[in-house]
Scaffold this motif. Structure first.
Motif, PDB file in Angstrom:
ATOM      1  N   UNK A  82      20.342  39.813  33.733  1.00 39.99           N
ATOM      2  CA  UNK A  82      18.912  39.552  33.976  1.00 39.99           C
ATOM      3  C   UNK A  82      18.707  38.491  35.048  1.00 39.99           C
ATOM      4  N   UNK A  83      19.674  37.565  35.174  1.00 41.72           N
ATOM      5  CA  UNK A  83      19.585  36.507  36.180  1.00 41.72           C
ATOM      6  C   UNK A  83      20.203  36.914  37.519  1.00 41.72           C
ATOM      7  N   UNK A  84      20.657  38.171  37.630  1.00 42.37           N
ATOM      8  CA  UNK A  84      21.248  38.664  38.864  1.00 42.37           C
ATOM      9  C   UNK A  84      22.745  38.463  38.985  1.00 42.37           C
ATOM     10  N   UNK A  85      23.365  37.857  37.975  1.00 44.55           N
ATOM     11  CA  UNK A  85      24.807  37.639  38.002  1.00 44.55           C
ATOM     12  C   UNK A  85      25.537  38.963  37.834  1.00 44.55           C
ATOM     13  N   UNK A  86      26.479  39.283  38.740  1.00 43.08           N
ATOM     14  CA  UNK A  86      27.215  40.539  38.608  1.00 43.08           C
ATOM     15  C   UNK A  86      28.304  40.451  37.546  1.00 43.08           C
ATOM     16  N   UNK A  87      28.609  41.592  36.962  1.00 40.54           N
ATOM     17  CA  UNK A  87      29.677  41.698  35.978  1.00 40.54           C
ATOM     18  C   UNK A  87      30.305  43.079  36.125  1.00 40.54           C
ATOM     19  N   UNK A  88      31.528  43.208  35.688  1.00 35.89           N
ATOM     20  CA  UNK A  88      32.202  44.511  35.677  1.00 35.89           C
ATOM     21  C   UNK A  88      33.163  44.540  34.512  1.00 35.89           C
ATOM     22  N   UNK A  89      33.386  45.737  33.979  1.00 35.43           N
ATOM     23  CA  UNK A  89      34.362  45.899  32.908  1.00 35.43           C
ATOM     24  C   UNK A  89      35.061  47.236  33.030  1.00 35.43           C
ATOM     25  N   UNK A 105      42.188  43.464  34.883  1.00 35.05           N
ATOM     26  CA  UNK A 105      41.639  42.121  34.648  1.00 35.05           C
ATOM     27  C   UNK A 105      40.206  42.188  34.111  1.00 35.05           C
ATOM     28  N   UNK A 106      39.354  43.013  34.726  1.00 36.06           N
ATOM     29  CA  UNK A 106      37.958  43.054  34.268  1.00 36.06           C
ATOM     30  C   UNK A 106      37.836  43.724  32.900  1.00 36.06           C
ATOM     31  N   UNK A 107      38.926  44.324  32.422  1.00 28.17           N
ATOM     32  CA  UNK A 107      38.937  44.894  31.087  1.00 28.17           C
ATOM     33  C   UNK A 107      39.441  43.934  30.028  1.00 28.17           C
ATOM     34  N   UNK A 164      32.226  33.266  33.528  1.00 29.65           N
ATOM     35  CA  UNK A 164      31.093  33.583  34.404  1.00 29.65           C
ATOM     36  C   UNK A 164      31.499  33.901  35.842  1.00 29.65           C
ATOM     37  N   UNK A 165      32.710  33.506  36.251  1.00 33.00           N
ATOM     38  CA  UNK A 165      33.188  33.745  37.610  1.00 33.00           C
ATOM     39  C   UNK A 165      34.176  34.920  37.658  1.00 33.00           C
ATOM     40  N   UNK A 166      34.005  35.833  36.730  1.00 33.20           N
ATOM     41  CA  UNK A 166      34.920  36.961  36.551  1.00 33.20           C
ATOM     42  C   UNK A 166      35.079  37.810  37.815  1.00 33.20           C
ATOM     43  N   UNK A 167      33.983  38.118  38.484  1.00 36.50           N
ATOM     44  CA  UNK A 167      34.051  38.982  39.666  1.00 36.50           C
ATOM     45  C   UNK A 167      34.847  38.313  40.781  1.00 36.50           C
ATOM     46  N   UNK A 168      34.571  37.053  41.055  1.00 35.96           N
ATOM     47  CA  UNK A 168      35.306  36.353  42.114  1.00 35.96           C
ATOM     48  C   UNK A 168      36.789  36.314  41.779  1.00 35.96           C
ATOM     49  N   UNK A 169      37.126  36.021  40.540  1.00 35.61           N
ATOM     50  CA  UNK A 169      38.530  35.939  40.135  1.00 35.61           C
ATOM     51  C   UNK A 169      39.223  37.297  40.200  1.00 35.61           C
ATOM     52  N   UNK A 170      38.468  38.368  40.022  1.00 36.43           N
ATOM     53  CA  UNK A 170      39.066  39.707  40.107  1.00 36.43           C
ATOM     54  C   UNK A 170      39.458  40.053  41.543  1.00 36.43           C
ATOM     55  N   UNK A 171      38.764  39.442  42.517  1.00 34.24           N
ATOM     56  CA  UNK A 171      38.996  39.770  43.917  1.00 34.24           C
ATOM     57  C   UNK A 171      38.135  40.918  44.414  1.00 34.24           C
ATOM     58  N   UNK A 172      37.331  41.512  43.519  1.00 33.57           N
ATOM     59  CA  UNK A 172      36.447  42.603  43.929  1.00 33.57           C
ATOM     60  C   UNK A 172      35.336  42.079  44.837  1.00 33.57           C
ATOM     61  N   UNK A 173      34.928  42.914  45.788  1.00 30.00           N
ATOM     62  CA  UNK A 173      33.828  42.600  46.706  1.00 30.00           C
ATOM     63  C   UNK A 173      32.669  43.528  46.387  1.00 30.00           C
TER      64      UNK A 173
END
Length: 188
Positions: free
Chosen positions: A24-31, A79-81, A89-98
């Motif tokens: 809701x705050x615009x933060x991206x996530x992936x799983x 990793x995202x799984x 909260x910094x999951x996307x950056x740590x995954x390396x995904x763009x």
């Protein structure tokens, strides 16, 4: 002789689906979603636990994208799984995904994954602690590097991986075995 293995989710090959959302705050996530697939020509179903950050995001935004994981991105896909967006909260950056924003739905596209299905939620049903989500596929985008000369996806270039639920491993998807809706004609 056959051996009964009980009620298990043994469908092969089972695609490795990376579902991306915005909070809701615009933060991206992936799983990494182990269970999902095509319902008909323009619908996809995914099944995810109710306690995931992605579940909350899908309920809030009514949209998500599905990237098809490939060999090149196996570690990031895994990793995202295994890391929760609730805990990291910094999951996307740590995954390396763009990421870039989808042009069609309110969800991010993972640029690193060669195929992306952009989806709008049609229904959400809860079964115990699992959500069954059916969504319309409103667009599919593919990296040009996996397309053949006719603009079709070339599976050999895609190098998709598959999840093996019996052994908890990822598998390489093999080459061509035959011609769909054609080879069976020999039995007519």
């Amino acid at each position: 002789m056959r051996k009964n293995l009980g009620a298990n989710p043994y469908v092969y090959p089972q695609p490795v689906l990376i579902v991306a959302t915005y909070g809701e705050d615009g933060t991206p996530d992936a799983m990494n979603v182990a269970y999902g697939g095509i319902v008909n020509s323009n619908r996809i179903q995914i099944n995810i636990g109710v306690r995931h950050k992605t579940s909350d995001n899908i309920k809030a935004k009514q949209a998500f994208t599905v990237g098809i994981a490939d060999e090149k991105n196996l570690e990031a896909a895994d990793y995202v799984g295994i890391v929760s967006g609730h805990d990291e909260p910094d999951k996307i950056r740590k995954s390396g995904f763009h990421l870039i924003k989808s042009e069609f739905v309110d969800a991010p596209v993972i640029e690193d994954l060669p195929i992306c299905l952009e989806c709008r939620v049609e229904e959400i049903n809860q079964y115990n602690a699992t959500l069954r989500i059916v969504a319309e596929i409103v667009n599919v985008s593919a990296d040009e590097s996996i397309l053949d000369g006719n603009g079709n996806i070339n599976p050999a270039r895609l190098k998709a991986i598959s999840y093996d639920p019996a052994n908890k491993t990822y598998l390489k998807v093999g080459g061509k075995a035959g011609n769909a809706f054609s080879d069976g004609n020999r039995l007519k």
